[in-house]
Design a protein around this motif. Structure first.
Motif, PDB file in Angstrom:
ATOM      1  N   ILE A 246       3.266 -20.013  18.662  1.00 32.71           N
ATOM      2  CA  ILE A 246       3.139 -18.937  17.675  1.00 32.71           C
ATOM      3  C   ILE A 246       3.642 -19.366  16.301  1.00 32.71           C
ATOM      4  N   THR A 247       4.585 -20.309  16.254  1.00 35.28           N
ATOM      5  CA  THR A 247       5.181 -20.698  14.968  1.00 35.28           C
ATOM      6  C   THR A 247       4.723 -22.057  14.474  1.00 35.28           C
ATOM      7  N   GLY A 248       4.274 -22.913  15.393  1.00 39.71           N
ATOM      8  CA  GLY A 248       3.970 -24.289  15.006  1.00 39.71           C
ATOM      9  C   GLY A 248       5.204 -25.153  14.859  1.00 39.71           C
ATOM     10  N   LYS A 249       6.380 -24.604  15.192  1.00 42.54           N
ATOM     11  CA  LYS A 249       7.653 -25.304  15.036  1.00 42.54           C
ATOM     12  C   LYS A 249       8.315 -25.520  16.395  1.00 42.54           C
ATOM     13  N   PRO A 250       9.097 -26.592  16.511  1.00 43.95           N
ATOM     14  CA  PRO A 250       9.750 -26.839  17.801  1.00 43.95           C
ATOM     15  C   PRO A 250      10.995 -25.989  18.011  1.00 43.95           C
ATOM     16  N   ALA A 251      11.265 -25.699  19.259  1.00 43.18           N
ATOM     17  CA  ALA A 251      12.551 -25.164  19.692  1.00 43.18           C
ATOM     18  C   ALA A 251      13.213 -26.240  20.547  1.00 43.18           C
TER      19      ALA A 251
END
Length: 587
Positions: A68-73
């Motif tokens: 959903i964000t395109g960013k890693p967690a």
């Protein structure tokens, strides 16, 4: 006191890793200690810790967050056993190409108290595996051991740089307990900040002018061109460029094994969706085929292009280097960002060479066939109103009618993948996802991660309601007892629609695909050991018991609309999960 763990967490925070989905173990004392130091000194700890009682759910949460964000967690897990417990979610994040940073502790290497963190529990002998990262190495973009607090910041940033570079994916870091307990003085901690701009992902590449001109010319002069894609939709700008190219040259667009909205399904140039089965007339008749970001553009035993068709393949992972075998007979393959490539193709198109009469005629033909497809779906939805059993068209059309306009759909219907896609017909980029892979159990965790992601990074999407459509088999794989506890604890309410057909339909279909008239084709599903009967669980009540959800089992078509209406109200107004166990046609 500062330790390697202090710098590790500080580096994650400076790299804008906002969430860590965590399953703690005996290898994490230094991390727990530093998180409390942060809370005492600053009033909060970063990244935000999301406690996950199951590792596969934790990694599925991280996947949903990234989708959903395109960013890693980040995902923190426990030595070799926690690494193994990540299970099939490792396959999913790899194949779906989502960036995730996985960190695992490891058993201490000293046992006489020589260093802080030395062995003091019996389990450390049992958990001292010979090659812990090898458990997941073939699925990772990078594995690395943290050896000292002096350079842990560089190791973390290199891992994140790798995870976010094309093709993106998971990375795995690990460290012995003594290393994470290594003391650092205040100056070492203070000097540990890095300029994150110097660790940016690789800049996306485009195709050469010669390649762009070659493809543009082929598409311009084609009589029956076709574009096939699966996961172009991970970048919204790429979808906009595809729409522009399709409209300029009247090119039909086809989804093969899709994992995201790569083209608006309501667009008149959208012509179909397949997971490889059945006849694909568009593919068989095409004279020029452009494959964009697709792992499985077709299955040769079912469909192949014409022998003289010109085929071009552009992909961020064009050689599929993590697959054992992959090949399509393309005259040109290019590893490139498809959004940039599409812009280059349009710039190379000679507008004076376009046969406007042919383009107009093709547009009319495509639109007619698209409208026929829509009318077929509408007819199936209308006829479902008179069915004595609950049908999938009834469930999905009712859901589409009742949910808010800005709904995020997660589809883990598996054997019902295509009808769920088709009857919901998503057209908004970022509004519909599958796991993009084949390990079941993604959906429950992904819903939690997606909600946390949109809250952490406002403006990254326009979804204000989350609906998961999941098969009963996938629901059980998703570890609902853990998932709904997490959802309750961290206020991430979503709607779950369980398509309950009484078992696993996909294995039966696979058997029939190989042995269509064999002995198994005449056997009752219960004899094939693919059913959950005779008394299936009440899936909704698992969620009620685990996380205070609202749940209900539905067996009659007349109940569907009222039950969905109430379930949506519970999610929106009461802010808790709602689960509908909808009994559809049995296996």
């Amino acid at each position: 006191m500062y330790t390697t763990s202090s710098v590790f967490l500080k580096t994650l925070a400076e790299a804008n890793i906002t969430h860590a989905f965590v399953n703690w173990g005996s290898d994490h004392p230094a991390l727990l200690e530093d998180l409390e130091r942060q809370r005492i000194e600053k009033g909060e700890a970063i990244p935000r810790i999301i406690t996950c009682p199951n590792e596969m759910v934790a990694l599925s949460c991280a996947q949903g967050y990234a989708q959903i964000t395109g960013k890693p967690a980040a995902v923190f897990i426990h030595v070799d056993v926690g690494t193994q417990a990540l299970g099939g979610a490792v396959h999913n994040v790899d194949r779906n190409r989502v960036p995730v940073l996985i960190y695992a502790g490891a058993a201490p290497f000293t046992f006489n108290g020589e260093l802080p963190g030395s062995r003091n529990e019996f389990i450390f002998w049992l958990q001292d595996s010979l090659d812990q990262p090898n458990i997941v190495r073939q699925y990772m973009r990078m594995t690395a051991q943290i050896n000292s607090g002096k350079n842990v910041n560089q190791v973390v940033m290199r891992a994140l740089q790798t995870a976010q570079s094309d093709p993106p994916g998971p990375v795995y870091l690990w460290a012995r307990r003594e290393v994470m307990e290594e003391p650092l003085d205040e100056s070492e901690f203070g000097d540990s900040s890095l300029n994150t701009r110097h660790w940016a992902p690789i800049d996306p590449a485009t195709i050469s002018p010669r390649t762009a001109a070659n493809i543009a010319q082929a598409l311009t002069y084609a009589k029956r061109p076709l574009i096939v894609t699966s996961y172009l939709g991970r970048r919204p700008d790429a979808v906009a460029s595809l729409v522009e190219l399709s409209e300029r040259l009247s090119i039909p667009v086809y989804f093969s094994c899709p994992s995201s909205v790569s083209f608006p399904m309501e667009h008149p140039h959208f012509v179909g969706i397949s997971y490889g089965m059945g006849e694909n007339r568009w593919l068989r008749e095409a004279d020029v085929i452009l494959v964009l970001d697709s792992d499985i553009p077709w299955i040769p035993v079912h469909n192949v292009p014409q022998s003289n068709a010109r085929i071009f393949h552009i992909d961020i992972d064009v050689l599929k280097q993590n697959m054992g075998m992959f090949h399509i007979d393309a005259e040109l393959v290019a590893k490139a960002d498809c959004g940039l490539a599409l812009k280059a193709i349009m710039e190379a198109t000679d507008t004076n060479a376009i046969d406007k009469e042919l383009i107009t005629k093709r547009h009319q033909e495509i639109q007619t066939l698209h409208n026929d497809w829509i009318q077929g779906l509408v007819k199936a939805e209308s006829s479902s109103l008179n069915s004595p059993i609950i049908t999938l068209p009834l469930v999905t059309s009712t859901l589409r009618k009742l949910v808010p306009p800005k709904t995020l759909y997660l589809n883990e219907g598996i054997s019902n993948y295509i009808p769920v896609w088709s009857h919901l017909r998503p057209s908004r980029v970022g509004s519909f996802f599958t796991s993009g892979a084949s390990s079941l159990g993604w959906g429950l965790g992904a819903a939690i991660g997606a909600i946390l992601g949109k809250a952490a990074l406002p403006g990254t999407n326009e979804n204000d309601f989350v609906a998961l459509i999941v098969g009963d088999g996938s629901f059980l794989f998703g570890v609902p007892s853990s998932a709904y506890w997490i959802a309750r604890r961290y206020d991430t309410p979503f709607l779950t629609v369980v398509l309950n057909n009484g078992g696993w339909r996909s294995p039966k279909l696979s058997m029939l695909g190989v042995h269509p008239t064999g002995m198994g084709s005449k056997a009752h599903s219960s004899h094939l050991s693919v059913t959950f009967g005779p008394e299936s669980p009440d899936y909704s009540q698992i969620a009620v018991a685990a996380g205070g959800a609202w749940g209900r089992k539905i067996t009659q078509p007349t109940e569907v609309e009222e039950a969905l209406t109430e379930a949506i109200r519970v999610v929106r107004e009461e802010k808790r999960c709602a689960v509908l166990d909808i009994v559809i046609e049995a296996l």
